[in-house]
Design a protein around this motif. Structure first.
Motif, mmCIF file in Angstrom:
data_model
loop_
_atom_site.group_PDB
_atom_site.id
_atom_site.type_symbol
_atom_site.label_atom_id
_atom_site.label_comp_id
_atom_site.label_asym_id
_atom_site.label_seq_id
_atom_site.Cartn_x
_atom_site.Cartn_y
_atom_site.Cartn_z
ATOM 1 N N UNK A 258 0.974 -1.030 0.016
ATOM 2 C CA UNK A 258 -0.069 -0.018 -0.026
ATOM 3 C C UNK A 258 0.951 1.229 0.070
ATOM 4 N N UNK A 259 1.801 1.317 0.900
ATOM 5 C CA UNK A 259 2.708 2.453 0.682
ATOM 6 C C UNK A 259 3.636 2.592 -0.554
ATOM 7 N N UNK A 260 3.758 1.468 -0.886
ATOM 8 C CA UNK A 260 4.748 1.629 -2.420
ATOM 9 C C UNK A 260 3.810 2.157 -3.585
ATOM 10 N N UNK A 261 2.387 1.852 -3.546
ATOM 11 C CA UNK A 261 1.437 2.379 -4.409
ATOM 12 C C UNK A 261 1.181 3.791 -4.188
ATOM 13 N N UNK A 262 1.333 4.044 -3.279
ATOM 14 C CA UNK A 262 1.170 5.614 -2.803
ATOM 15 C C UNK A 262 2.404 6.399 -2.990
ATOM 16 N N UNK B 187 3.578 7.271 -7.109
ATOM 17 C CA UNK B 187 2.864 8.476 -7.646
ATOM 18 C C UNK B 187 3.887 9.854 -7.280
ATOM 19 N N UNK B 188 4.814 9.890 -6.146
ATOM 20 C CA UNK B 188 5.259 10.956 -6.003
ATOM 21 C C UNK B 188 6.877 10.803 -5.609
ATOM 22 N N UNK B 189 7.424 10.523 -6.783
ATOM 23 C CA UNK B 189 8.729 10.143 -6.959
ATOM 24 C C UNK B 189 9.785 11.577 -6.756
ATOM 25 N N UNK B 190 9.334 12.816 -7.187
ATOM 26 C CA UNK B 190 9.971 13.779 -7.151
ATOM 27 C C UNK B 190 10.147 14.129 -5.617
ATOM 28 N N UNK B 191 9.403 13.593 -4.531
ATOM 29 C CA UNK B 191 9.529 14.119 -3.223
ATOM 30 C C UNK B 191 10.670 13.283 -2.526
ATOM 31 N N UNK B 192 11.198 13.992 -1.744
ATOM 32 C CA UNK B 192 12.101 13.330 -0.913
ATOM 33 C C UNK B 192 11.633 12.111 -0.088
ATOM 34 N N UNK B 193 12.516 11.496 0.956
ATOM 35 C CA UNK B 193 11.839 10.337 1.697
ATOM 36 C C UNK B 193 10.972 11.150 2.809
ATOM 37 N N UNK B 194 9.712 10.342 2.642
ATOM 38 C CA UNK B 194 8.665 11.105 3.457
ATOM 39 C C UNK B 194 8.023 10.069 4.426
ATOM 40 N N UNK B 195 7.194 10.169 4.618
ATOM 41 C CA UNK B 195 6.420 9.331 5.747
ATOM 42 C C UNK B 195 6.341 7.693 5.553
ATOM 43 N N UNK B 196 6.274 7.317 4.133
ATOM 44 C CA UNK B 196 6.297 5.968 3.891
ATOM 45 C C UNK B 196 7.569 5.216 4.265
ATOM 46 N N UNK B 197 8.606 5.932 3.739
ATOM 47 C CA UNK B 197 9.939 5.308 3.857
ATOM 48 C C UNK B 197 10.301 5.232 5.386
ATOM 49 N N UNK B 198 9.921 6.437 6.151
ATOM 50 C CA UNK B 198 10.200 6.364 7.569
ATOM 51 C C UNK B 198 9.510 5.236 8.207
ATOM 52 N N UNK B 199 8.014 5.177 7.737
ATOM 53 C CA UNK B 199 7.305 4.213 8.587
ATOM 54 C C UNK B 199 7.657 2.851 8.206
ATOM 55 N N UNK B 200 8.133 2.683 7.192
ATOM 56 C CA UNK B 200 8.596 1.149 6.753
ATOM 57 C C UNK B 200 9.882 0.788 7.175
ATOM 58 N N UNK B 201 10.734 1.817 7.480
ATOM 59 C CA UNK B 201 11.978 1.712 8.258
ATOM 60 C C UNK B 201 11.777 1.302 9.783
ATOM 61 N N UNK B 202 10.836 1.813 10.469
ATOM 62 C CA UNK B 202 10.555 1.647 11.846
ATOM 63 C C UNK B 202 9.817 0.136 11.699
ATOM 64 N N UNK B 203 8.674 -0.025 10.993
ATOM 65 C CA UNK B 203 8.256 -1.300 11.003
ATOM 66 C C UNK B 203 9.207 -2.660 10.728
ATOM 67 N N UNK B 204 10.165 -2.226 9.918
ATOM 68 C CA UNK B 204 11.237 -3.466 9.596
ATOM 69 C C UNK B 204 11.954 -3.604 10.909
ATOM 70 N N UNK B 205 12.392 -2.505 11.525
ATOM 71 C CA UNK B 205 13.375 -2.531 12.972
ATOM 72 C C UNK B 205 12.237 -3.453 14.104
ATOM 73 N N UNK B 206 11.103 -2.907 14.168
ATOM 74 C CA UNK B 206 10.078 -3.736 14.824
ATOM 75 C C UNK B 206 10.170 -5.226 14.668
ATOM 76 N N UNK B 207 9.756 -5.421 13.363
ATOM 77 C CA UNK B 207 9.613 -7.002 13.134
ATOM 78 C C UNK B 207 10.938 -7.593 13.399
ATOM 79 N N UNK B 208 12.003 -7.044 13.063
ATOM 80 C CA UNK B 208 13.308 -7.715 13.555
ATOM 81 C C UNK B 208 13.515 -7.923 15.005
ATOM 82 N N UNK B 209 13.152 -7.149 15.840
ATOM 83 C CA UNK B 209 13.198 -7.004 17.282
ATOM 84 C C UNK B 209 12.473 -8.182 17.486
ATOM 85 N N UNK B 210 11.015 -8.406 16.966
ATOM 86 C CA UNK B 210 9.989 -9.532 17.318
ATOM 87 C C UNK B 210 10.669 -10.995 17.010
#
Length: 97
Positions: free
Chosen positions: A60-64, A67-90
């Motif tokens: 879902x975040x990738x599809x969102x 459409x906005x490739x010109x923008x810098x790393x925004x909420x989607x990238x930060x959210x996925x990074x934290x989700x990955x770290x949390x999953x690794x901790x689990x």
């Protein structure tokens, strides 16, 4: 002859494919505990569910984001990074217990 500029559609396609690869890795990492032997304890139940939910979130975040490739790393990238770290901790937490 000057090099041809890259087509913007190809960049969006590559970005979408990378998000889908990330989602697939969440599915695989979440499904690995299902192949173990023994009873279904908390880790063997929680990790596949969390992995599947993170895979859905990633797509879902990738599809969102596609459409906005010109923008810098925004909420989607930060959210996925934290989700990955949390999953690794689990994964570490359930493998130690």
């Amino acid at each position: 002859m000057a090099p041809q500029p890259e087509k913007p559609a190809l960049q969006a396609e590559r970005t979408q494919l990378s998000w889908e690869r990330s989602a697939f890795s969440f599915l695989v990492a979440g499904a690995l505990p299902l192949f173990g032997r023994g009873p279904f304890d908390d880790g063997r139940i929680v990790l596949p569910i969390v992995g599947a939910l993170l895979a859905i979130l990633c797509v879902a975040l990738g599809r969102r984001r596609a459409g906005r490739l010109s923008a810098g790393p925004k909420t989607e990238v930060v959210l996925l990074g934290w989700a990955t770290a949390g999953f690794a901790a689990l994964i570490v937490m359930f493998s130690v217990v």
